[in-house]
Design a protein around this motif. Sequence first.
Motif, short mmCIF file in Angstrom:
data_model
loop_
_atom_site.label_atom_id
_atom_site.label_comp_id
_atom_site.label_asym_id
_atom_site.label_seq_id
_atom_site.Cartn_x
_atom_site.Cartn_y
_atom_site.Cartn_z
N TYR A 59 0.83 -1.21 0.00
CA TYR A 59 0.00 0.00 0.00
C TYR A 59 0.86 1.26 0.00
N ASN A 60 2.05 1.17 0.65
CA ASN A 60 3.06 2.23 0.60
C ASN A 60 2.55 3.58 1.13
N LYS A 61 1.71 3.54 2.15
CA LYS A 61 1.17 4.77 2.76
C LYS A 61 2.06 5.20 3.92
N GLU A 62 2.13 6.50 4.17
CA GLU A 62 2.83 7.02 5.35
C GLU A 62 1.84 7.18 6.50
N TYR A 63 2.31 6.86 7.71
CA TYR A 63 1.46 6.94 8.89
C TYR A 63 2.13 7.86 9.92
N HIS A 64 1.36 8.80 10.44
CA HIS A 64 1.88 9.77 11.39
C HIS A 64 1.20 9.59 12.75
N PHE A 65 1.99 9.14 13.72
CA PHE A 65 1.49 8.96 15.08
C PHE A 65 2.09 10.06 15.97
N TYR A 66 1.31 10.52 16.93
CA TYR A 66 1.78 11.54 17.86
C TYR A 66 1.65 11.01 19.28
#
Length: 354
Positions: A59-66
């Motif tokens: 899928y090659n998606k970026e994921y941003h966790f905080y």
Amino acid sequence: MASKIRIKDIAERAGVSVGTVDRVIHKRPNVSKPAREKVEQALKEMNYQPNMYASALAYNKEYHFYMLLPQHDSETYWEEIEEGARKCEDARRDFHIEVELKYYKRFNDESFSEVSEEILSYNPDGVIVVPSGLDITRAFTDRLHARNIPFVMLDSYMPDLKPLSFYGQDSFSSGYFAAKMLMLIAHDEKEIMLMKQTRNGRVVSKQQDNREVGFRHYMHDHFPDVVIDDLELPLEGTRNEYNKMLEDFFSSHPAVKQCITLGSKAHIVGDFLLKTNRRDVQIMGYDMVGKNAECLREGSISFLIAQHAYMQGYNCVDVLFKAIVLKKKVQPVNYMPIELLTKENVDFYRRTQL
């Protein structure tokens, strides 16, 4: 060993194209209802188990966790949390996971609101929250729910806020256990000291509040006649201020030989005891941070309770990864082990189970 099920095999069984099967498996649009039902039936009949790792990579998606944390000093429980989070970020780097750390000022609702508002402005994929007060935390988590942003709670559990998951100790049981271990060596004492770090009369976390409830519950049930002397040290005090307050306390309480703190700063008292050569007094505390370990080896700290802060940080990021990236069901409540360290076993303690 069962042969690998190919998308081509599923397509043949369902009587549809390979592209249709691919769209159904990866939950993509533009599939008619009859075609979707045929594929789903074929998947069920063939007992197909998708490779979620391969799908996520494709899928090659970026994921941003905080991660929302209180501001803290170095060499504390929180640094271990951060190191664990960074380790998980590195371990999942192939899936384009990014973890950003954000800090709020303790006991400052305005700071918590400002930083949480900032996090929301980034439209995160997932959030890890170390809660402040219930109401101010709820204001943030309600907005996360409204935007369908999963969040994990760390350190203090507030089940009414309905987090995706929680990592931390059972605070009441931890405090109860701490009292029981302390009284193994203090069972003949008439008086003990409970050291707290406070600001405006408040301890630094809800977790420590709950530990104290468990601690006092055990003492009330098993050692009701033991006097518990509270010593409150200012959270932002200097070493000289602490030493003066400790000198005054022990001068006015000569009978006190056993002390406890329900936070990670037992070394404040431990260092004082070593420097003043009070070899007949000890303190018990929490967390395997460097200064505590040194005092444990030197004998001024009797016990440390470890709670795998490093693993808490790692697991909080990992549970977001599993739920959001791999679409897996995760365990909602995860209590960390309550482990007792002494100078005899501290060098064998491993902060990580990876």
